[in-house]
Design a protein around this motif. Structure first.
Motif, PDB file in Angstrom:
ATOM      1  N   THR A  63       0.652  -1.190  -0.685  1.00 33.12           N
ATOM      2  CA  THR A  63       0.120  -0.012  -0.216  1.00 33.12           C
ATOM      3  C   THR A  63       0.282   1.267  -0.265  1.00 33.12           C
ATOM      4  OG1 THR A  63      -1.713  -1.043   0.838  1.00 33.12           O
ATOM      5  CG2 THR A  63      -1.574   1.181   0.821  1.00 33.12           C
ATOM      6  N   PHE A  64       0.378   2.091  -0.569  1.00 35.72           N
ATOM      7  CA  PHE A  64       1.045   3.705  -1.402  1.00 35.72           C
ATOM      8  C   PHE A  64      -0.372   4.812  -0.273  1.00 35.72           C
ATOM      9  CE2 PHE A  64       2.833   7.678  -2.998  1.00 35.72           C
ATOM     10  CZ  PHE A  64       3.823   7.688  -2.824  1.00 35.72           C
ATOM     11  N   CYS A  65      -0.166   5.250   0.111  1.00 37.80           N
ATOM     12  CA  CYS A  65      -0.675   6.585   0.735  1.00 37.80           C
ATOM     13  C   CYS A  65      -0.507   7.830   0.462  1.00 37.80           C
ATOM     14  CB  CYS A  65      -0.709   6.550   2.544  1.00 37.80           C
ATOM     15  SG  CYS A  65      -2.176   7.447   2.947  1.00 37.80           S
ATOM     16  N   ASN A  66      -0.786   8.134  -0.501  1.00 34.98           N
ATOM     17  CA  ASN A  66      -0.378   9.519  -1.344  1.00 34.98           C
ATOM     18  C   ASN A  66      -0.456  10.400  -0.889  1.00 34.98           C
ATOM     19  OD1 ASN A  66       0.735  10.784  -3.634  1.00 34.98           O
ATOM     20  ND2 ASN A  66      -1.141  10.244  -5.355  1.00 34.98           N
ATOM     21  N   LYS A  67      -0.239  11.396  -1.307  1.00 35.38           N
ATOM     22  CA  LYS A  67      -0.946  13.327  -1.550  1.00 35.38           C
ATOM     23  C   LYS A  67      -0.839  13.485   0.644  1.00 35.38           C
ATOM     24  CE  LYS A  67      -4.179  12.709  -5.317  1.00 35.38           C
ATOM     25  NZ  LYS A  67      -5.455  13.485  -5.298  1.00 35.38           N
ATOM     26  N   MET A  68       0.505  12.882   0.746  1.00 39.63           N
ATOM     27  CA  MET A  68       0.460  13.802   2.294  1.00 39.63           C
ATOM     28  C   MET A  68       0.933  15.212   2.455  1.00 39.63           C
ATOM     29  SD  MET A  68      -0.392  10.647   4.195  1.00 39.63           S
ATOM     30  CE  MET A  68       0.448  11.281   5.707  1.00 39.63           C
ATOM     31  N   ASP A  69       1.263  15.341   1.419  1.00 39.06           N
ATOM     32  CA  ASP A  69       1.560  17.217   1.300  1.00 39.06           C
ATOM     33  C   ASP A  69       0.161  18.054   1.254  1.00 39.06           C
ATOM     34  OD1 ASP A  69       0.907  16.098  -1.323  1.00 39.06           O
ATOM     35  OD2 ASP A  69       2.228  17.442  -1.996  1.00 39.06           O
ATOM     36  N   ARG A  70      -0.561  17.189   1.233  1.00 42.01           N
ATOM     37  CA  ARG A  70      -2.375  18.184   1.048  1.00 42.01           C
ATOM     38  C   ARG A  70      -2.853  17.700   2.627  1.00 42.01           C
ATOM     39  NH1 ARG A  70      -4.399  16.710  -5.407  1.00 42.01           N
ATOM     40  NH2 ARG A  70      -2.488  17.222  -6.049  1.00 42.01           N
ATOM     41  N   GLU A  71      -3.615  18.524   2.423  1.00 39.57           N
ATOM     42  CA  GLU A  71      -4.825  18.029   3.986  1.00 39.57           C
ATOM     43  C   GLU A  71      -4.641  16.276   4.450  1.00 39.57           C
ATOM     44  OE1 GLU A  71      -4.153  19.740   6.759  1.00 39.57           O
ATOM     45  OE2 GLU A  71      -2.928  21.273   5.426  1.00 39.57           O
ATOM     46  N   SER A  72      -3.960  15.628   5.206  1.00 46.93           N
ATOM     47  CA  SER A  72      -4.929  14.498   5.192  1.00 46.93           C
ATOM     48  C   SER A  72      -4.997  13.798   5.922  1.00 46.93           C
ATOM     49  CB  SER A  72      -4.068  13.465   4.623  1.00 46.93           C
ATOM     50  OG  SER A  72      -2.246  14.115   5.305  1.00 46.93           O
ATOM     51  N   ARG A  73      -5.682  12.575   6.232  1.00 45.39           N
ATOM     52  CA  ARG A  73      -6.271  12.378   7.818  1.00 45.39           C
ATOM     53  C   ARG A  73      -4.984  11.585   8.420  1.00 45.39           C
ATOM     54  NH1 ARG A  73     -10.968   9.353   5.081  1.00 45.39           N
ATOM     55  NH2 ARG A  73     -11.125   7.790   6.530  1.00 45.39           N
ATOM     56  N   ASP A  74      -5.581  11.731   9.755  1.00 41.46           N
ATOM     57  CA  ASP A  74      -4.495  10.790  10.541  1.00 41.46           C
ATOM     58  C   ASP A  74      -4.146  10.020  10.470  1.00 41.46           C
ATOM     59  OD1 ASP A  74      -3.399  11.413  13.727  1.00 41.46           O
ATOM     60  OD2 ASP A  74      -4.632   9.257  13.583  1.00 41.46           O
ATOM     61  N   THR A  75      -2.679   9.699  10.547  1.00 38.62           N
ATOM     62  CA  THR A  75      -2.421   8.564  10.355  1.00 38.62           C
ATOM     63  C   THR A  75      -2.882   7.238  10.514  1.00 38.62           C
ATOM     64  OG1 THR A  75      -0.162   9.491  10.259  1.00 38.62           O
ATOM     65  CG2 THR A  75       0.170   7.105  10.012  1.00 38.62           C
ATOM     66  N   PHE A  76      -2.854   7.443  12.242  1.00 36.42           N
ATOM     67  CA  PHE A  76      -3.901   5.886  12.459  1.00 36.42           C
ATOM     68  C   PHE A  76      -5.158   5.752  12.192  1.00 36.42           C
ATOM     69  CE2 PHE A  76      -0.777   6.622  15.938  1.00 36.42           C
ATOM     70  CZ  PHE A  76       0.230   5.324  16.302  1.00 36.42           C
ATOM     71  N   ASP A  77      -6.026   7.129  11.722  1.00 32.76           N
ATOM     72  CA  ASP A  77      -7.358   7.102  11.285  1.00 32.76           C
ATOM     73  C   ASP A  77      -7.445   5.940   9.459  1.00 32.76           C
ATOM     74  OD1 ASP A  77      -8.324   7.868  13.271  1.00 32.76           O
ATOM     75  OD2 ASP A  77      -8.797  10.006  12.797  1.00 32.76           O
ATOM     76  N   ILE A  78      -6.366   6.426   8.837  1.00 34.16           N
ATOM     77  CA  ILE A  78      -6.194   5.640   7.937  1.00 34.16           C
ATOM     78  C   ILE A  78      -5.709   4.555   7.876  1.00 34.16           C
ATOM     79  CG2 ILE A  78      -4.278   6.161   5.180  1.00 34.16           C
ATOM     80  CD1 ILE A  78      -4.058   8.930   5.465  1.00 34.16           C
ATOM     81  N   ILE A  79      -5.197   3.597   8.927  1.00 35.43           N
ATOM     82  CA  ILE A  79      -4.765   1.980   8.937  1.00 35.43           C
ATOM     83  C   ILE A  79      -5.894   1.784   9.079  1.00 35.43           C
ATOM     84  CG2 ILE A  79      -3.072   1.015  10.202  1.00 35.43           C
ATOM     85  CD1 ILE A  79      -0.672   3.057  10.171  1.00 35.43           C
ATOM     86  N   ASP A  80      -6.225   2.459  10.385  1.00 34.86           N
ATOM     87  CA  ASP A  80      -7.729   1.959  11.074  1.00 34.86           C
ATOM     88  C   ASP A  80      -8.655   1.289   9.770  1.00 34.86           C
ATOM     89  OD1 ASP A  80      -6.809   1.605  13.801  1.00 34.86           O
ATOM     90  OD2 ASP A  80      -7.407   2.658  14.221  1.00 34.86           O
ATOM     91  N   GLU A  81      -8.786   2.523   8.958  1.00 34.77           N
ATOM     92  CA  GLU A  81      -9.860   2.146   7.597  1.00 34.77           C
ATOM     93  C   GLU A  81      -9.625   1.026   6.456  1.00 34.77           C
ATOM     94  OE1 GLU A  81     -12.480   4.957   4.452  1.00 34.77           O
ATOM     95  OE2 GLU A  81     -10.522   5.942   5.782  1.00 34.77           O
ATOM     96  N   ILE A  82      -8.117   0.851   7.118  1.00 35.89           N
ATOM     97  CA  ILE A  82      -7.480  -0.693   5.989  1.00 35.89           C
ATOM     98  C   ILE A  82      -7.883  -1.829   6.509  1.00 35.89           C
ATOM     99  CG2 ILE A  82      -6.128  -0.949   4.620  1.00 35.89           C
ATOM    100  CD1 ILE A  82      -4.707   1.549   4.162  1.00 35.89           C
ATOM    101  N   GLN A  83      -7.862  -1.453   7.832  1.00 37.09           N
ATOM    102  CA  GLN A  83      -7.741  -2.650   8.454  1.00 37.09           C
ATOM    103  C   GLN A  83      -9.438  -3.308   8.596  1.00 37.09           C
ATOM    104  OE1 GLN A  83      -3.763  -3.123  11.033  1.00 37.09           O
ATOM    105  NE2 GLN A  83      -5.386  -2.469  12.123  1.00 37.09           N
ATOM    106  N   GLU A  84     -10.261  -2.356   8.805  1.00 34.76           N
ATOM    107  CA  GLU A  84     -11.494  -2.296   9.059  1.00 34.76           C
ATOM    108  C   GLU A  84     -11.788  -2.839   7.623  1.00 34.76           C
ATOM    109  OE1 GLU A  84     -13.608   0.174  11.351  1.00 34.76           O
ATOM    110  OE2 GLU A  84     -11.850  -0.010  12.854  1.00 34.76           O
ATOM    111  N   ASN A  85     -11.838  -1.850   6.453  1.00 36.01           N
ATOM    112  CA  ASN A  85     -13.055  -2.044   5.482  1.00 36.01           C
ATOM    113  C   ASN A  85     -11.858  -2.596   4.391  1.00 36.01           C
ATOM    114  OD1 ASN A  85     -14.276   0.370   6.223  1.00 36.01           O
ATOM    115  ND2 ASN A  85     -13.263   1.519   4.322  1.00 36.01           N
ATOM    116  N   LEU A  86     -10.662  -3.610   4.852  1.00 35.93           N
ATOM    117  CA  LEU A  86     -10.419  -4.571   4.215  1.00 35.93           C
ATOM    118  C   LEU A  86     -10.241  -5.409   4.742  1.00 35.93           C
ATOM    119  CD1 LEU A  86      -8.495  -1.899   1.797  1.00 35.93           C
ATOM    120  CD2 LEU A  86     -10.616  -2.927   1.141  1.00 35.93           C
TER     121      LEU A  86
END
Length: 536
Positions: free
Chosen positions: A144-167
């Motif tokens: 997995t590559f989480c892109n566009k971190m130089d724009r306003e993005s979500r909390d890192t733990f939230d992104i990881i949680d979402e991947i773990q839960e949804n997928l």
């Protein structure tokens, strides 16, 4: 993975260094930009072109159809090969737009792993989820590559949680972002204990890679502002406690995905991802086939067609079959048996791709993707071998969800229209049905945008304006069963019957009620929404 058992023989070195993968994402997550940067770092191109860059000179290299350039979307899957460090990467770019998901599905049958690109602000989106399900069905390893971190993005733990839960997959961070949005300055490389800093001035290079000795190294404070450093140390410690450590075997089995953070447009995080694909991505894998599986280390060459692209060079009306080599060492000029027709084919001018640039492929190994120019002999699902009657399985064709009639603007050119439609059907760009009643054709697609693409391509490539009209039918199903039962059914339901471009019988329906009625009244035939490509 099909076979991760340790009793497999070692692969020849040339095959073991192959990494064949696809990039999957929701539209606009930055997939095409990431592809460009892979090519840039692989030395395949000198200057990356942004998707929406002005002027012809900087068009992205992987989008070669006129419509893709105009709209800034990728609608056909292109294959590209390049070297990076000790590895040979075969990258298959896939359409991100959901209207082209069938092409993507077939592409995923030809790769050994997938790189999932997600947008740091939007997380897991619907199309990503759909494509992920396909990877799951095929047990494909995912990075997995989480892109566009130089724009306003979500909390890192939230992104990881979402991947773990949804997928429903374990996520192990390979890097950790330092700051987000305008404060994003780079990442801490959790695998190699290094600090990677971003150069905002030059988008084609990474500013600095600083080796540090753990998070308590005083050198960190020289490079990272105090408030960001404090947050980084706290988050990395939490991540190490709460999230699983990277387990290469679990990645290969498709149960865990490593995640890298970065900004493809700023070339940041891309090299680390490329290293990760080499280190954690799978070697060429065993291929499902009938009557037996095909192992990459076999000395005899086998390959299968997963995509046909027509008119890549409009001046020459050519068709190129994209062939994934499943085993052996291929050399230019070899004679291979075309299993479906049982005829030998001399492969005299195979090509390697660099987006729309091609060069003659003198050789290829299991895992590579080569293009074979041909005049329509090769279709999706065809297998080529050195004589053995093997057929690669698992390449599906889906029933279309939208049906429309099609007419040539000039009635005198009906024959030309038939030729164009058959070509697109063989390419897998649309389903073309010839109803047994009346003249004309019915075209079926998965998404509405495909009608526009077809109309534009028929006009561009054949000089033939066409009109699509509403059809009385809303869906199509293949009729399966014993020949006598299928013939009897077709005779009794003539006004609903058509044939597809392979000559298979199709039942066109208006309502779900029609399908239920057939199931009730004709127990000896089955209406199927998918068919395996080229079973005959």
């Amino acid at each position: 993975m099909l076979d991760t058992a340790s009793n497999r023989p070692d692969l020849p070195a040339e095959i073991a260094r192959r990494r064949t993968f696809a990039i999957i994402s929701h539209p606009d997550a930055g997939k095409t930009t990431l592809t460009e940067k892979f090519l840039l770092f692989g030395g395949a191109i000198q200057m990356a072109g942004q998707v929406r860059a002005k002027g012809e000179a900087r068009r992205t290299r992987s989008d070669f159809m006129q419509m893709e350039k105009d709209r800034g979307i990728s609608v056909s899957a292109s294959a590209m090969s390049f070297d990076f460090k000790n590895f040979r990467y075969n990258l298959v770019d896939t359409p991100g737009h959901s209207d082209f998901s069938e092409d993507t599905y077939r592409t995923l049958t030809a790769v050994d792993a997938a790189v999932m690109v997600i947008d740091g602000a939007k997380g897991v989106e619907s199309q990503t989820q759909k494509l992920f399900e396909v990877c799951r069905m095929r047990d494909l390893p995912i990075l997995t590559f989480c892109n566009k971190m130089d724009r306003e993005s979500r909390d890192t733990f939230d992104i990881i949680d979402e991947i773990q839960e949804n997928l429903a997959i374990d996520v192990s961070p390979a890097s950790w972002p330092i700051g987000v949005g305008s404060e994003f300055m780079g990442c801490y490389d959790m695998l190699r204990d290094r600090l990677e800093l971003m150069d905002r001035a030059d988008r084609n290079k990474v500013a600095a890679s600083i080796e540090i000795n753990g998070l308590d190294d005083p050198a960190l404070a020289e490079h990272v502002p105090a408030h960001l450093l404090e947050k980084l140390i706290e988050e990395v410690e939490m991540a190490r406690e709460l999230l699983p450590t990277l387990d290469p075997q679990s990645v290969l089995e498709g149960h865990m995905t490593p995640i890298w953070f970065g900004s493809a447009i700023n070339s940041f995080g891309v090299k680390e991802l490329m290293d990760g694909i080499g280190t954690y991505g799978p070697e060429p894998q065993v291929q499902r086939a009938s009557p037996r599986e095909i192992s990459p280390e076999e000395t005899k060459v086998t390959g299968f067609v997963f995509k046909v692209q027509a008119n890549m060079d409009p001046k020459h009306r050519d068709r190129v079959a994209f062939v994934r080599l499943a085993s052996g060492h291929f050399k230019r000029g070899m004679k291979l048996t075309h299993v479906r027709t049982k005829k030998p084919m001399a492969i005299s001018n195979p090509v390697l791709f660099l987006a729309s640039d091609r060069e003659l492929a003198e050789e290829g190994w299991a895992g590579d993707i080569i293009g074979i120019p041909n005049h329509g002999q090769l279709r999706i699902g065809d297998t080529l071998t050195e004589g053995e009657a093997l057929r690669v399985t698992g390449i599906p064709s889906f029933a279309p969800e939208l049906l429309q009639g099609v007419r040539a603007g000039d009635p005198m050119k009906a024959k030309h229209l038939e030729k164009a439609l058959m070509q697109f059907a063989e390419e897998g760009a649309a389903k073309v049905f010839k109803p047994s009643f009346g003249s004309g054709f019915i075209v079926g697609v998965v998404g509405a945008l495909q009608f526009e693409v077809l109309a534009s391509r028929i006009e561009l490539e054949y000089g033939l304006p066409v009109r699509f009209d509403q059809s009385q039918f809303t869906s199509a199903r293949w009729v399966l069963g014993q020949k006598a039962a299928v013939d009897k059914f077709a005779e009794a339901n003539k006004q609903h019957i058509a044939t597809d471009n392979d000559g298979d019988v199709v039942y066109l329906t208006r309502l779900q009620w029609d399908i239920d009625r057939v199931a009730r009244d004709y127990p000896d035939v089955t209406l199927s929404a998918t068919k395996e490509m080229m079973l005959q």
